[in-house]
Design a protein around this motif. Structure first.
Motif, PDB file in Angstrom:
ATOM      1  N   LYS A 191       0.831  -1.196   0.000  1.00 36.12           N
ATOM      2  CA  LYS A 191       0.000   0.000   0.000  1.00 36.12           C
ATOM      3  C   LYS A 191       0.872   1.255   0.000  1.00 36.12           C
ATOM      4  O   LYS A 191       0.645   2.201  -0.741  1.00 36.12           O
ATOM      5  CB  LYS A 191      -0.882  -0.034   1.248  1.00 36.12           C
ATOM      6  N   LEU A 192       1.888   1.229   0.841  1.00 32.92           N
ATOM      7  CA  LEU A 192       2.804   2.361   0.961  1.00 32.92           C
ATOM      8  C   LEU A 192       3.540   2.627  -0.352  1.00 32.92           C
ATOM      9  O   LEU A 192       3.898   3.757  -0.661  1.00 32.92           O
ATOM     10  CB  LEU A 192       3.813   2.040   2.070  1.00 32.92           C
ATOM     11  N   ALA A 193       3.739   1.551  -1.122  1.00 33.10           N
ATOM     12  CA  ALA A 193       4.432   1.684  -2.411  1.00 33.10           C
ATOM     13  C   ALA A 193       3.449   2.061  -3.516  1.00 33.10           C
ATOM     14  O   ALA A 193       3.822   2.156  -4.681  1.00 33.10           O
ATOM     15  CB  ALA A 193       5.142   0.379  -2.757  1.00 33.10           C
ATOM     16  N   GLY A 194       2.197   2.250  -3.151  1.00 35.29           N
ATOM     17  CA  GLY A 194       1.204   2.633  -4.141  1.00 35.29           C
ATOM     18  C   GLY A 194       0.626   1.453  -4.911  1.00 35.29           C
ATOM     19  O   GLY A 194       0.150   1.601  -6.029  1.00 35.29           O
ATOM     20  N   LEU A 195       0.668   0.291  -4.302  1.00 33.47           N
ATOM     21  CA  LEU A 195       0.127  -0.893  -4.965  1.00 33.47           C
ATOM     22  C   LEU A 195      -1.124  -1.383  -4.239  1.00 33.47           C
ATOM     23  O   LEU A 195      -1.158  -1.429  -3.008  1.00 33.47           O
ATOM     24  CB  LEU A 195       1.169  -2.018  -4.972  1.00 33.47           C
ATOM     25  N   ASP A 196      -2.107  -1.733  -5.013  1.00 32.02           N
ATOM     26  CA  ASP A 196      -3.277  -2.385  -4.465  1.00 32.02           C
ATOM     27  C   ASP A 196      -2.930  -3.881  -4.435  1.00 32.02           C
ATOM     28  O   ASP A 196      -2.786  -4.503  -5.477  1.00 32.02           O
ATOM     29  CB  ASP A 196      -4.466  -2.105  -5.390  1.00 32.02           C
ATOM     30  N   VAL A 197      -2.740  -4.400  -3.248  1.00 31.56           N
ATOM     31  CA  VAL A 197      -2.323  -5.802  -3.135  1.00 31.56           C
ATOM     32  C   VAL A 197      -3.569  -6.686  -3.172  1.00 31.56           C
ATOM     33  O   VAL A 197      -4.314  -6.766  -2.205  1.00 31.56           O
ATOM     34  CB  VAL A 197      -1.513  -6.044  -1.848  1.00 31.56           C
ATOM     35  N   LEU A 198      -3.784  -7.315  -4.315  1.00 27.47           N
ATOM     36  CA  LEU A 198      -5.011  -8.093  -4.490  1.00 27.47           C
ATOM     37  C   LEU A 198      -4.966  -9.392  -3.714  1.00 27.47           C
ATOM     38  O   LEU A 198      -5.989  -9.915  -3.301  1.00 27.47           O
ATOM     39  CB  LEU A 198      -5.226  -8.414  -5.967  1.00 27.47           C
ATOM     40  N   ARG A 199      -3.773  -9.906  -3.512  1.00 29.52           N
ATOM     41  CA  ARG A 199      -3.683 -11.185  -2.831  1.00 29.52           C
ATOM     42  C   ARG A 199      -2.275 -11.380  -2.295  1.00 29.52           C
ATOM     43  O   ARG A 199      -1.303 -11.006  -2.942  1.00 29.52           O
ATOM     44  CB  ARG A 199      -4.024 -12.309  -3.835  1.00 29.52           C
ATOM     45  N   ILE A 200      -2.203 -11.925  -1.105  1.00 31.06           N
ATOM     46  CA  ILE A 200      -0.930 -12.383  -0.566  1.00 31.06           C
ATOM     47  C   ILE A 200      -0.935 -13.895  -0.790  1.00 31.06           C
ATOM     48  O   ILE A 200      -1.874 -14.573  -0.365  1.00 31.06           O
ATOM     49  CB  ILE A 200      -0.825 -12.080   0.947  1.00 31.06           C
ATOM     50  N   VAL A 201       0.062 -14.410  -1.478  1.00 34.15           N
ATOM     51  CA  VAL A 201       0.084 -15.841  -1.810  1.00 34.15           C
ATOM     52  C   VAL A 201       1.315 -16.485  -1.193  1.00 34.15           C
ATOM     53  O   VAL A 201       2.391 -15.885  -1.158  1.00 34.15           O
ATOM     54  CB  VAL A 201       0.148 -16.048  -3.341  1.00 34.15           C
ATOM     55  N   ASN A 202       1.162 -17.691  -0.718  1.00 37.77           N
ATOM     56  CA  ASN A 202       2.313 -18.412  -0.188  1.00 37.77           C
ATOM     57  C   ASN A 202       3.283 -18.747  -1.313  1.00 37.77           C
ATOM     58  O   ASN A 202       2.875 -19.152  -2.406  1.00 37.77           O
ATOM     59  CB  ASN A 202       1.869 -19.696   0.505  1.00 37.77           C
ATOM     60  N   GLU A 203       4.561 -18.613  -1.022  1.00 35.25           N
ATOM     61  CA  GLU A 203       5.584 -18.862  -2.031  1.00 35.25           C
ATOM     62  C   GLU A 203       5.509 -20.274  -2.643  1.00 35.25           C
ATOM     63  O   GLU A 203       5.608 -20.409  -3.868  1.00 35.25           O
ATOM     64  CB  GLU A 203       6.973 -18.557  -1.449  1.00 35.25           C
ATOM     65  N   PRO A 204       5.353 -21.339  -1.856  1.00 41.03           N
ATOM     66  CA  PRO A 204       5.300 -22.684  -2.461  1.00 41.03           C
ATOM     67  C   PRO A 204       4.106 -22.865  -3.383  1.00 41.03           C
ATOM     68  O   PRO A 204       4.184 -23.593  -4.382  1.00 41.03           O
ATOM     69  CB  PRO A 204       5.188 -23.617  -1.256  1.00 41.03           C
ATOM     70  N   THR A 205       3.010 -22.209  -3.036  1.00 38.04           N
ATOM     71  CA  THR A 205       1.826 -22.278  -3.882  1.00 38.04           C
ATOM     72  C   THR A 205       2.141 -21.660  -5.241  1.00 38.04           C
ATOM     73  O   THR A 205       1.844 -22.236  -6.292  1.00 38.04           O
ATOM     74  CB  THR A 205       0.664 -21.518  -3.197  1.00 38.04           C
ATOM     75  N   ALA A 206       2.799 -20.502  -5.210  1.00 34.05           N
ATOM     76  CA  ALA A 206       3.177 -19.825  -6.450  1.00 34.05           C
ATOM     77  C   ALA A 206       4.154 -20.686  -7.256  1.00 34.05           C
ATOM     78  O   ALA A 206       3.997 -20.856  -8.470  1.00 34.05           O
ATOM     79  CB  ALA A 206       3.794 -18.468  -6.135  1.00 34.05           C
ATOM     80  N   ALA A 207       5.136 -21.261  -6.570  1.00 35.49           N
ATOM     81  CA  ALA A 207       6.142 -22.063  -7.272  1.00 35.49           C
ATOM     82  C   ALA A 207       5.495 -23.245  -7.995  1.00 35.49           C
ATOM     83  O   ALA A 207       5.845 -23.566  -9.132  1.00 35.49           O
ATOM     84  CB  ALA A 207       7.195 -22.559  -6.285  1.00 35.49           C
ATOM     85  N   SER A 208       4.530 -23.876  -7.349  1.00 39.51           N
ATOM     86  CA  SER A 208       3.852 -25.013  -7.981  1.00 39.51           C
ATOM     87  C   SER A 208       3.107 -24.568  -9.219  1.00 39.51           C
ATOM     88  O   SER A 208       3.107 -25.257 -10.242  1.00 39.51           O
ATOM     89  CB  SER A 208       2.870 -25.653  -7.002  1.00 39.51           C
ATOM     90  N   LEU A 209       2.454 -23.421  -9.108  1.00 41.46           N
ATOM     91  CA  LEU A 209       1.723 -22.889 -10.262  1.00 41.46           C
ATOM     92  C   LEU A 209       2.666 -22.663 -11.436  1.00 41.46           C
ATOM     93  O   LEU A 209       2.311 -22.911 -12.584  1.00 41.46           O
ATOM     94  CB  LEU A 209       1.051 -21.561  -9.893  1.00 41.46           C
ATOM     95  N   ALA A 210       3.877 -22.192 -11.131  1.00 46.27           N
ATOM     96  CA  ALA A 210       4.846 -21.916 -12.188  1.00 46.27           C
ATOM     97  C   ALA A 210       5.246 -23.194 -12.922  1.00 46.27           C
ATOM     98  O   ALA A 210       5.645 -23.147 -14.083  1.00 46.27           O
ATOM     99  CB  ALA A 210       6.074 -21.223 -11.623  1.00 46.27           C
TER     100      ALA A 210
END
Ligand code: ADP
Ligand code: MG
Length: 618
Positions: free
Chosen positions: A175-194
């Motif tokens: 938020k402070l960086a001016g981003l609307d953070v739509l989702r916080i995702v766990n790193e392993p979940t993201a890695a599997s998706l990749a």
């Protein structure tokens, strides 16, 4: 409905909002998007440069901020003004990090140990949220520069071990960086998706995600079935990463040259310089047999063989974490279909070999381990944009969540390892006549007494209309959203008054404390159960005394003198039993009191009923 714009230059339709995926790492961060044409995730980078942005922030004398490679260049010359590994401080108090204080070559403020840490640079103070926001701002600008379009929305990844406070801090940094953070995702979940895992409906697989980064180690066991992606268990060590492999080399070199570690503490610049040399050696040894260099005229030599001997215990530690994670997931190594390698440190041959051996099959390392998390975040962003509706992502709660009830007991609403998002509700009532307020204290942890758990928040439900004890119905509900952020609501159902609270970044637990808490819940299980039983017996006894007292006051005229005396002495005996640590005695005395009061209670009741049958008011 997403708005569709027209690109005047090309005449083509374009979606007006891009959602980026961000891996906000301890050591390195990067930003990725799903390529609009190929639909493949790509890490964003300027020509001929790395996609990795070192998570380093430098402040000059005028307070100007530099981030990334340029800031990293100041690590040696200006350690006081150059902040690295800020992610380790997210949501932490000084107390949590003080045993690792020497790790930070900048000034971490030690004020009141209860407060969240702050970093001092010159005469300015920065929170870890501020520091992370600088890194995120840099990534946002980089993306905007490359894509030539404003970037305002992001998915940001966090380690599976991050608790509510740390997730909230990451969100705040966005938020402070001016981003609307739509989702916080766990790193392993993201890695599997990749790795394209979890994107097909009839796929059924168990996945181990082994993430060894610069400062942290995480192992996560995931399961995919029916298009549902679920984290079965997580384990790891937030103080084990590539840095420790570097330190092993530093130690070795110090030994070789007859220096001791105190000299490192006294000379932070030298410490930083030798540390960077060690990292260089480590990376070199991932594809070579021996490393040779020098520092201040001293020769620095190490071979792969010696290195591997030095770091074998570190690798072994990660393997025992894998064993624990499998156990928690209720799986054996042979049940794991895919092992995914994440983090720059998995490039070390000793790591790949050991993990392949442990799981009994070759590891998956075809996607760049530095980029894999960000690439997955970009895929998640695409799913959130509504482009892939088949996928549902589930995570789990690392610790049980509940509230304090009578006698300081923990009443769990959402147990540990529950899937998130999640909700749960339970009804409570008042124990005093006319009670107008109720304190709701929210705790996290596995122990039976709240004093042994971690308090997350507290609020008062006020304005309950006057009612006899036991009549108000206060429903307490917990809602954990997909980011793992908890909203607690209390509502008195008869009157409709309600109050809610969102659990915010607060005093936080260190990961050692988290582990200790899980361990304690097991080693203290027996005494916890006994304590709970005693507290429950006392509460019941007290309630019985109260209702008996009330009954007698109201119905004294229906009782004989003998009954009055017997009741009084039984009440006294129960009162005394409550002060002692014997639950069985309490139950015995309660039963005796009940036995005495039952006959006249029935008599009074019958009388009331017969009066009511005659149509008279009771
Ligand atoms: P984080 O997730 O903590 O930000 P990364 O995944 O970017 O970390 O990994 C950074 C770590 O990877 C550093 O410790 C770095 O030294 C290490 N690393 C990068 N490349 C190699 C390599 N080829 N061999 C060994 N370690 C490497
Ligand atoms: Mg990482």
């Amino acid at each position: 409905m997403a708005k569709i714009g027209i690109n005047i230059a090309t005449g083509s339709l374009q979606q007006d909002e891009i959602i980026v995926g961000i891996d906000l790492g301890t050591t390195n961060s990067l930003v990725a998007i799903l390529h609009p044409d190929t639909k493949k995730p790509i890490a964003l980078k300027e020509h001929n440069s790395s996609s990795l942005v070192p998570s380093v922030v430098h402040f000059d004398a005028f307070g100007n901020v530099t981030v990334g490679e340029a800031a990293k260049a100041f690590l040696i010359a200006e350690p006081q003004n150059t902040i690295f590994s800020a992610k380790r401080l997210m949501g932490k108090s000084y107390n949590d990090v003080k045993q690792n204080a020497s790790f930070f070559s900048y000034k971490v403020i030690d004020d009141n140990t209860e407060n969240l840490v702050k970093v001092q640079v010159g005469n300015k103070f920065y929170s870890p949220v501020d520091l992370s926001s600088f890194v995120l701002k840099e990534l946002k600008q980089r993306a905007e520069h490359i894509l030539k379009t404003p970037v305002n929305k992001a998915v940001i990844t966090v380690p599976a071990y991050f608790n509510d406070a740390q997730r909230q801090a990451t969100r705040d940094a966005g938020k402070l960086a001016g981003l609307d953070v739509l989702r916080i995702v766990n790193e392993p979940t993201a890695a599997s998706l990749a790795y394209g895992l979890g994107l097909h409906k009839d796929e059924e697989k168990a996945i181990a995600v082994y993430d060894l980064g610069g400062g942290t180690f995480d192992i996560s066991i995931l399961k995919i079935s029916n298009g549902i992606f679920e984290v079965l268990s997580t384990n790891g060590d937030t103080y084990l990463g590539g840095d420790d492999f570097d330190n092993a080399i530093v130690k070795y070199w110090l030994q070789q040259s007859g220096l001791n570690e105190d000299e490192l503490k006294q000379n932070k610049e030298f410490a930083q310089a030798i540390r960077l040399k060690a990292e260089e050696a480590k990376i070199y040894l991932s594809s070579n047999e021996a490393f040779e260099s020098q520092l201040n005229g001293d020769k620095l030599i190490i071979t792969r063989k010696i290195f591997e001997n030095l770091v074998q215990p570190l690798v072994d530690t990660t393997i025992s974490c894998c064993t624990s994670a499998l156990k928690d997931a209720g799986l054996l190594t042979k049940d794991i279909d895919v092992t995914v390698m994440v983090g720059g440190s998995t490039r070390m041959p000793i790591v790949k070999e050991s993990i392949s051996k442990f799981f009994g099959k070759p590891v998956n390392d075809t996607v760049n381990p530095d980029e894999v998390v960000a690439l997955g975040a970009a895929i998640q962003a695409d799913i959130l944009a509504g482009n892939n509706k088949d996928v549902l992502l589930l995570d789990i709660t690392p610790l049980s969540l509940g509230i304090e009830t009578m006698g300081g007991l923990m009443d769990v609403l959402i147990p540990r390892n529950s899937k998130i998002p999640n909700k749960a509700a339970r009804q409570y009532t008042t124990h005093k006549d006319g009670q107008s307020g109720m304190k709701i204290s929210v705790y996290q942890g596995e122990r039976d007494m709240v004093k042994d758990n971690r308090k997350l928040a507290e609020f008062n439900l006020t304005g309950i209309p006057g009612m006899p004890a036991g009549l108000p119905k206060v429903e307490v509900s917990f809602l954990i959203n997909a980011d793992g952020i908890l909203v607690v609501k209390a509502k008195e159902l008869r009157s409709g008054i309600e109050q809610s609270i969102q659990v915010k970044a607060q005093q936080d637990l260190s990961d050692e404390a988290l582990e200790k808490m899980l361990l304690d819940s097991i080693t203290h299980a027996k005494e916890d159960i006994a304590t709970r039983a005693l507290v429950e017996a006392r509460t019941e006894g007290e309630q019985l005394l109260e209702t008996t007292e009330k009954f007698i006051q109201k119905n004294a005229t229906y009782l004989s003198k003998e009954e009055m005396m017997q009741t009084a002495s039984a009440m006294q005996a129960l009162q005394l039993a409550i002060t002692m640590d014997d639950k069985d005695l309490i139950h015995t005395k309660a039963k005796e009191l009940n036995d005495i009061s039952r006959p006249y209670a029935e008599r009074v009741m019958d009388h009331a009923i017969s009066l009511a049958m005659k149509g008279k008011a009771v």
